[in-house]
Structure formats: structure tokens, C-alpha cells
Write an enzyme that holds these catalytic residues in place. Structure first.
Site, PDB file in Angstrom:
ATOM      1  N   HIS A 223     -11.880  -5.019 -10.072  1.00  0.00           N
ATOM      2  CA  HIS A 223     -11.486  -4.684  -8.303  1.00  0.00           C
ATOM      3  C   HIS A 223     -13.020  -5.360  -7.720  1.00  0.00           C
ATOM      4  CE1 HIS A 223     -10.041  -2.183  -4.898  1.00  0.00           C
ATOM      5  NE2 HIS A 223     -10.496  -3.150  -4.604  1.00  0.00           N
TER       6      HIS A 223
ATOM      7  N   ARG B 131      -3.180  -3.990  -4.244  1.00  0.00           N
ATOM      8  CA  ARG B 131      -3.310  -1.957  -5.047  1.00  0.00           C
ATOM      9  C   ARG B 131      -3.184  -1.933  -6.579  1.00  0.00           C
ATOM     10  NH1 ARG B 131      -6.986  -2.258  -2.245  1.00  0.00           N
ATOM     11  NH2 ARG B 131      -7.810  -0.907  -0.576  1.00  0.00           N
TER      12      ARG B 131
HETATM   13  P1  NDP Z   1      -3.064  -6.339   7.043  1.00  0.00           P
HETATM   14  O1  NDP Z   1      -2.478  -4.719   7.709  1.00  0.00           O
HETATM   15  O2  NDP Z   1      -3.982  -7.537   7.662  1.00  0.00           O
HETATM   16  O3  NDP Z   1      -2.213  -7.018   6.188  1.00  0.00           O
HETATM   17  C1  NDP Z   1      -1.125  -6.680   5.723  1.00  0.00           C
HETATM   18  C2  NDP Z   1       0.031  -7.711   5.951  1.00  0.00           C
HETATM   19  O4  NDP Z   1       1.835  -7.338   5.251  1.00  0.00           O
HETATM   20  C3  NDP Z   1       0.859  -8.083   7.246  1.00  0.00           C
HETATM   21  O5  NDP Z   1       1.288  -9.154   7.531  1.00  0.00           O
HETATM   22  C4  NDP Z   1       2.364  -6.934   6.993  1.00  0.00           C
HETATM   23  O6  NDP Z   1       3.632  -7.593   8.243  1.00  0.00           O
HETATM   24  C5  NDP Z   1       2.891  -6.803   6.212  1.00  0.00           C
HETATM   25  N1  NDP Z   1       3.663  -5.670   5.570  1.00  0.00           N
HETATM   26  C6  NDP Z   1       2.836  -4.808   5.293  1.00  0.00           C
HETATM   27  N2  NDP Z   1       3.971  -3.752   4.757  1.00  0.00           N
HETATM   28  C7  NDP Z   1       4.988  -4.729   4.567  1.00  0.00           C
HETATM   29  C8  NDP Z   1       6.383  -4.938   4.435  1.00  0.00           C
HETATM   30  N3  NDP Z   1       6.827  -3.013   3.910  1.00  0.00           N
HETATM   31  N4  NDP Z   1       7.494  -5.416   3.695  1.00  0.00           N
HETATM   32  C9  NDP Z   1       6.343  -6.942   4.562  1.00  0.00           C
HETATM   33  N5  NDP Z   1       5.461  -7.193   4.858  1.00  0.00           N
HETATM   34  C10 NDP Z   1       4.897  -6.178   4.938  1.00  0.00           C
HETATM   35  O7  NDP Z   1      -3.518  -5.885   4.994  1.00  0.00           O
HETATM   36  P2  NDP Z   1      -5.436  -7.198   4.758  1.00  0.00           P
HETATM   37  O8  NDP Z   1      -4.471  -8.644   5.230  1.00  0.00           O
HETATM   38  O9  NDP Z   1      -6.194  -6.912   5.674  1.00  0.00           O
HETATM   39  O10 NDP Z   1      -4.893  -6.462   3.579  1.00  0.00           O
HETATM   40  C11 NDP Z   1      -4.584  -6.828   2.808  1.00  0.00           C
HETATM   41  C12 NDP Z   1      -4.522  -5.294   1.336  1.00  0.00           C
HETATM   42  O11 NDP Z   1      -5.640  -5.996   0.847  1.00  0.00           O
HETATM   43  C13 NDP Z   1      -5.446  -4.240   1.765  1.00  0.00           C
HETATM   44  O12 NDP Z   1      -4.341  -3.125   2.340  1.00  0.00           O
HETATM   45  C14 NDP Z   1      -5.769  -3.797   0.282  1.00  0.00           C
HETATM   46  O13 NDP Z   1      -5.133  -2.923  -0.148  1.00  0.00           O
HETATM   47  C15 NDP Z   1      -5.754  -5.002   0.107  1.00  0.00           C
HETATM   48  N6  NDP Z   1      -7.564  -5.810  -0.784  1.00  0.00           N
HETATM   49  C16 NDP Z   1      -8.158  -5.561  -1.753  1.00  0.00           C
HETATM   50  C17 NDP Z   1      -9.134  -6.294  -1.585  1.00  0.00           C
HETATM   51  C18 NDP Z   1      -9.664  -6.504  -3.471  1.00  0.00           C
HETATM   52  O14 NDP Z   1     -10.548  -6.374  -3.613  1.00  0.00           O
HETATM   53  N7  NDP Z   1      -8.643  -6.488  -3.973  1.00  0.00           N
HETATM   54  C19 NDP Z   1      -9.923  -6.122  -0.916  1.00  0.00           C
HETATM   55  C20 NDP Z   1      -9.321  -6.504   0.523  1.00  0.00           C
HETATM   56  C21 NDP Z   1      -8.482  -5.248   0.335  1.00  0.00           C
HETATM   57  P3  NDP Z   1       3.123  -7.509   9.828  1.00  0.00           P
HETATM   58  O15 NDP Z   1       2.400  -8.666   9.741  1.00  0.00           O
HETATM   59  O16 NDP Z   1       4.626  -7.717   9.943  1.00  0.00           O
HETATM   60  O17 NDP Z   1       2.850  -6.024   9.804  1.00  0.00           O
END
Ligand code: NDP
Length: 309
Positions: A272, A224
Site C-alpha cells: 500500500h 482498496r
Molecule cells: P475520485 O473521487 O477523484 O474519482 C473516482 C472515480 O471513480 C470517478 O471517475 C468516479 O466517477 C468513479 N466512480 C465512483 N463510483 C463509481 C461507480 N459506482 N461506477 C463507475 N464509476 C464510479 O478519486 P481519486 O481518483 O482521487 O482516488 C481514487 C481512489 O484511489 C481513492 O478513493 C483511494 O481509495 C485510492 N487511492 C489509493 C492509493 C494507494 O496508494 N494505493 C493512493 C491514493 C488513492 P465520476 O467521475 O463520474 O464521479
């Protein structure tokens, strides 16, 4: 019980048709047409106009039609105490991995530099780099980050990742929590952000973080725009600490024409579109959740309101 689709990107018709084809018995409305608001129990949304969700008194849950839910959680008007679901989908993950790997190869082989040179008819070979030269670090090892990590390992990249809770992924060095972030950064030469946008992660791509990366590191932000402090990125590229960045997401989208990123020759921009929900692939899970809701069963892919993702 019916579904309302709320989005402003011209894709309501595609989603409605896909839902009606998959489950003709479900009543699906566009928020733009006349529809019985008290019948609506599911809102399928993508960047909805704020205020629209509070119009449905009998809403049972809000379904994001993408992986991210930041735009829902940030809406102060959403009905309290109802679940939010998101998309977890194989194509969404593999499309993202393909995009990031394409960006990394373009960087290794100077393809963006040659594109700029071509517009000026300049023939100027530049030393290229290879897979073994780089360690790629992924911020976020969730549904998308883990698929990317596995693909990078398959290509032979030294790969590491950082998440909130510790992960075990074959061939990937993993780090967890704020206390391990600096160790992760110290060895990351290509940094990919795949974190959800939350209170904790907003602005995480900032100068103090960039300073912990090795000189010459490249930033790829596909998560994002809110993760990035734009002025810090430009400062750290211009002072030579970072080699550049590839950005798919921005604070304001479309990126305004006057934004300095457009003219920066070490910043690559895509609109995006790294990975987009494929309706044919995603609709079955929307229908599945609808049926679960009808049967009072637990929903799939529910977001934690405590964690914000
Ligand atoms: P998930 O919720 O599956 O994964 C998020 C990951 O981030 C997890 O490993 C989580 O840790 C980690 N995380 C979250 N908060 C923290 C923190 N404070 N410190 C350390 N690690 C953290 O999300 P997705 O993989 O499905 O998607 C990720 C993002 O990608 C989406 O939220 C979206 O914004 C973006 N996106 C962008 C697209 C584009 O076209 N550009 C398309 C699709 C998505 P843990 O596993 O331990 O919970």
C-alpha cells in the site's frame, strides 16, 4: 479553533511539524497528547481508531489526509452532518500514474518472472510484449484515473476508462455507468482499479467481472482491498483466464503471512505504497480549508455523502 491529528502510522510528528511550519498561528495537537477537546474544530485523520472522532463536541469538519475517505464513512461513530474533505493533489496523482506505469512495464517485459527465476538461478528467456500489444482499461476516471489515462496515452498505450458520469479525455475511449461496463471490459487487457470504495464498488473485482475480460488479462488493484474478491482472483488466475495480478491494497493490511497471495507466483504485492500524500504538497490545502472554515467560506474538496466519495 484548533486541529487534532489522528493516525496510527507513526507520522503524526511529520504532519504536525509541516502544519506548524506552514501556519504557526494554528494550534495543532496529536490525539495522543493532552489537549482541549472542546477547542478542536478540525480533525485531520488517516485510518483513525474508531470512536476517536466522537470525542470532539465542536468539530466543524473531518479532513482525510489522503484521497480516500472510505475509512471515515465506514465509521458509524462519526459526528453526523459535518462535511468530510479529502486530498486532491498533483503529486498524489503523478506518483500513482508512475507506479501503475512501472507495474505495466514490469508485466510487459516479464521482470517479475525473471526475479523469481533469479532466486532459483534459472536462465530462461521468455517472449516479451510491447506497448502496442495492449489496451489498458481504467476503472475510475477521477483525480487519479485521469492523470494516469493521459500519461498512458503519452506512452502510446491504447487507453480506455470507465466512470459513473461520461468523460471526454483526448485519446481515451470512455465508458460510463453499469450499462457500458461490459463493453469496456470486453476490450480491456490490463485492468487498473482506481475507484473509490463505496457501497456500489465494494467487491466489484469479482468472477463475473473477470469473466468479461479477454483471456490472459492482468489485474492491477491500487484502489482498496475491499474492491477485490480474493478467492475469485485466485480461481480465475489458476484456471488460466487471468494471467495474474499486481496488488497494492488488501482487505487486511499488513497482508497476513498466511494469505495465499504471498505464495502465488502470478501475484505481485506491494505494501500500500503506490502513492502517498506528500506533506509539503498537501499541507497548503489543509491550511487553506482551515482558513475558509474560520471565515465561514465553502471548503475545498468536500466529499459527497450521497455518492460516498
Ligand atoms: P475520485 O473521487 O477523484 O474519482 C473516482 C472515480 O471513480 C470517478 O471517475 C468516479 O466517477 C468513479 N466512480 C465512483 N463510483 C463509481 C461507480 N459506482 N461506477 C463507475 N464509476 C464510479 O478519486 P481519486 O481518483 O482521487 O482516488 C481514487 C481512489 O484511489 C481513492 O478513493 C483511494 O481509495 C485510492 N487511492 C489509493 C492509493 C494507494 O496508494 N494505493 C493512493 C491514493 C488513492 P465520476 O467521475 O463520474 O464521479
Amino acid at each position: 479553533m484548533s486541529i487534532v491529528i489522528i493516525r496510527q502510522d507513526g507520522k503524526i510528528g511529520v504532519w504536525k511539524a509541516a502544519l506548524q511550519q506552514a501556519a504557526p498561528e494554528i494550534k495543532v495537537y496529536s490525539y495522543l497528547e493532552d489537549h482541549p477537546k472542546d477547542e478542536i474544530e478540525v480533525a485531520l485523520v488517516w485510518k483513525h481508531p474508531s470512536g476517536t472522532l466522537s470525542q470532539y463536541p465542536n468539530l466543524k469538519y473531518i479532513a482525510s489526509s489522503g484521497a480516500g475517505v472510505d475509512f471515515i464513512i465506514e465509521d458509524s461513530d462519526i459526528p453526523k452532518d459535518i462535511p468530510i474533505t479529502r486530498v486532491v493533489d498533483g503529486f498524489l496523482a503523478s506518483d500513482m500514474a508512475e507506479y501503475v506505469i512501472a507495474v505495466i512495464f514490469a508485466y510487459l517485459k516479464n521482470l517479475n518472472t525473471y526475479k523469481i527465476a533469479q532466486t532459483k538461478s534459472i536462465w530462461k528467456p521468455k517472449p516479451y510484449q510491447r506497448i502496442s500489444d495492449f489496451t489498458v482499461g481504467i476503472l475510475g476516471l477521477g483525480a487519479l484515473g485521469q492523470v494516469l489515462a493521459n500519461d498512458l496515452v503519452r506512452f502510446g498505450f491504447k487507453t480506455q476508462g470507465w466512470s459513473a458520469s461520461k468523460k471526454a479525455i483526448k485519446g481515451v475511449t470512455t465508458y460510463a455507468g453499469n450499462e457500458e461496463l461490459s463493453h469496456f471490459l470486453a476490450k480491456t487487457e490490463i485492468l487498473v482499479c482506481l475507484l473509490p470504495l463505496t457501497k456500489e464498488t465494494r467487491g466489484i473485482l469479482n468472477k463475473p467481472l473477470f469473466e468479461q475480460l479477454p483471456k490472459g488479462a492482468h489485474i492491477i488493484n491500487v484502489a482498496r482491498g475491499g474492491h477485490l474478491v480474493d478467492t475469485d482472483l485466485i480461481e480465475m488466475i489458476d484456471n488460466g483466464h487471468l494471467s495474474g495480478a499486481s496488488l497494492d491494497v488488501f482487505h487486511q493490511e499488513p497482508l497476513p503471512p498466511e494469505h495465499p497471495f504471498w505464495q502465488h507466483e502470478n501475484i505481485n504485492i506491494t505494501p500500500h505504497y503506490a502513492s502517498v500524500s506528500d506533506t509539503a504538497s498537501v499541507v497548503p490545502q489543509i491550511v487553506e480549508n482551515y482558513k475558509r472554515c474560520q471565515n465561514n467560506e465553502s471548503l475545498l474538496n468536500v466529499v459527497s455523502m450521497v455518492k460516498g466519495y
